[in-house]
Structures are given as C-alpha cells and as structure tokens.
Design a protein around this motif. Structure first.
Motif, PDB file in Angstrom:
ATOM      1  N   GLY A   1       8.965   2.527  -3.713  1.00 13.98           N
ATOM      2  CA  GLY A   1       7.952   2.047  -2.777  1.00 13.98           C
ATOM      3  C   GLY A   1       8.561   1.347  -1.577  1.00 13.98           C
ATOM      4  O   GLY A   1       8.065   1.472  -0.449  1.00 13.98           O
TER       5      GLY A   1
ATOM      6  N   ALA B   1      10.232   4.183   0.568  1.00  5.93           N
ATOM      7  CA  ALA B   1       9.221   5.024   1.224  1.00  5.93           C
ATOM      8  C   ALA B   1       8.252   4.200   2.067  1.00  5.93           C
ATOM      9  O   ALA B   1       7.355   4.757   2.694  1.00  5.93           O
ATOM     10  CB  ALA B   1       8.446   5.816   0.177  1.00  5.93           C
ATOM     11  N   LYS B   2       8.413   2.883   2.060  1.00  3.30           N
ATOM     12  CA  LYS B   2       7.540   1.960   2.793  1.00  3.30           C
ATOM     13  C   LYS B   2       6.072   2.139   2.387  1.00  3.30           C
ATOM     14  O   LYS B   2       5.166   2.133   3.218  1.00  3.30           O
ATOM     15  CB  LYS B   2       7.725   2.130   4.301  1.00  3.30           C
ATOM     16  N   GLN B   3       5.898   2.313   1.085  1.00  2.00           N
ATOM     17  CA  GLN B   3       4.565   2.405   0.502  1.00  2.00           C
ATOM     18  C   GLN B   3       4.338   1.137  -0.331  1.00  2.00           C
ATOM     19  O   GLN B   3       4.847   1.009  -1.436  1.00  2.00           O
ATOM     20  CB  GLN B   3       4.446   3.648  -0.394  1.00  2.00           C
ATOM     21  N   VAL B   4       3.581   0.214   0.238  1.00  2.00           N
ATOM     22  CA  VAL B   4       3.367  -1.071  -0.423  1.00  2.00           C
ATOM     23  C   VAL B   4       2.664  -0.884  -1.762  1.00  2.00           C
ATOM     24  O   VAL B   4       3.019  -1.536  -2.753  1.00  2.00           O
ATOM     25  CB  VAL B   4       2.571  -2.022   0.504  1.00  2.00           C
ATOM     26  N   TRP B   5       1.705   0.005  -1.829  1.00  2.00           N
ATOM     27  CA  TRP B   5       0.942   0.194  -3.065  1.00  2.00           C
ATOM     28  C   TRP B   5       1.854   0.649  -4.205  1.00  2.00           C
ATOM     29  O   TRP B   5       1.659   0.260  -5.350  1.00  2.00           O
ATOM     30  CB  TRP B   5      -0.213   1.179  -2.858  1.00  2.00           C
ATOM     31  N   LEU B   6       2.864   1.496  -3.900  1.00  2.00           N
ATOM     32  CA  LEU B   6       3.783   1.961  -4.928  1.00  2.00           C
ATOM     33  C   LEU B   6       4.666   0.815  -5.434  1.00  2.00           C
ATOM     34  O   LEU B   6       4.927   0.692  -6.638  1.00  2.00           O
ATOM     35  CB  LEU B   6       4.651   3.098  -4.381  1.00  2.00           C
ATOM     36  N   SER B   7       5.063  -0.054  -4.520  1.00  2.00           N
ATOM     37  CA  SER B   7       5.852  -1.227  -4.920  1.00  2.00           C
ATOM     38  C   SER B   7       5.023  -2.164  -5.788  1.00  2.00           C
ATOM     39  O   SER B   7       5.523  -2.728  -6.768  1.00  2.00           O
ATOM     40  CB  SER B   7       6.350  -1.980  -3.682  1.00  2.00           C
TER      41      SER B   7
END
Length: 131
Positions: free
Chosen positions: A59, A62-68
């Motif tokens: 996350g 990939a700069k995906q906050v929700w995944l982090s």
C-alpha cells in the motif's frame, strides 16, 4: 477426590501395559491435541502478520492508503490472535482450559472413560469387600 497410592500405582501399571502393547495408540492418547491446536493457531497468526506487513508495504509503494490500512488491521488482528493463543496454550503436564475447543470434546471423553473406570473400580472393591 484424589486417587490413593494403590490406585495411582494401578493406573501407572495400566499405562505402562498400554505403552508396551500398542505404543502408537498410547502416544495418540497423550492429550497433546490442545497444545498442537494452539501452536498451529499461533503459527497461522504469525503468517497472517507477515501477510499484513506485505499489504502495508504494498500500500505504501502503490500509494494506496486503504491497502496500507487493511494491512495494518490484518497485522493487529493477527498479533492479538497470536498473543491470546500463546497465553491459552497449556504448559506440558498442565490440564487444558475448559473453554478451549478441543478441550471440551476431550474433556467429555476423558470424563466418561474415567467415570467408567471409577465405576468398575467401585464394583471390584464392593465385590472384594463382600467376600
């Protein structure tokens, strides 16, 4: 009610005879099922924790906050499972907790077996005492 010395010796003799007659069966009855279950559960939690770290890193890359956030929640949940599973694991030689999944089933079986053994023992005592 604790067993008398004579009863304990008899039980030890029966255990030795069982081990001598069928060691594979005797080792299967040792009661390590709960320890194995909790150990497996802790290992699964550790594996899940590692998956959570991977999700957290993915996350971030990939700069995906929700995944982090999902990765962090997975890590947190698995850490809680590992810690509670480790605390509930009985030490060798210790009686399993009554609320544990396998302990309930094994406890019933052991109780019924012990009840039958006690009944037989009482019948023998009564028969010997009456003669």
């Amino acid at each position: 009610m604790p067993l008398s010395e004579h009863e304990q010796r008899m039980l030890e003799q029966m255990e030795r005879a069982l081990y001598a007659e069928d060691p594979k069966f005797a080792s299967a009855l040792e009661g390590s099922g709960l320890r194995t279950y909790t150990r497996r559960r802790v290992y699964q939690a550790v594996a899940g924790f590692l998956v959570g770290i991977a999700l957290l890193m993915a996350g971030m890359v990939a700069k995906q906050v929700w995944l982090s956030v999902v990765g962090f929640l997975v890590m947190l949940g698995c850490a809680v499972l590992a810690v509670t599973g480790w605390r509930k694991a009985p030490k060798p030689g210790e009686q399993p907790a009554a609320g544990a999944p396998h302990a309930r089933r094994q406890g019933r079986q052991k109780r019924s077996v012990m009840d039958r053994i006690e009944q037989r023992w009482q019948r023998r005592r009564d028969e010997q005492g009456g003669q």
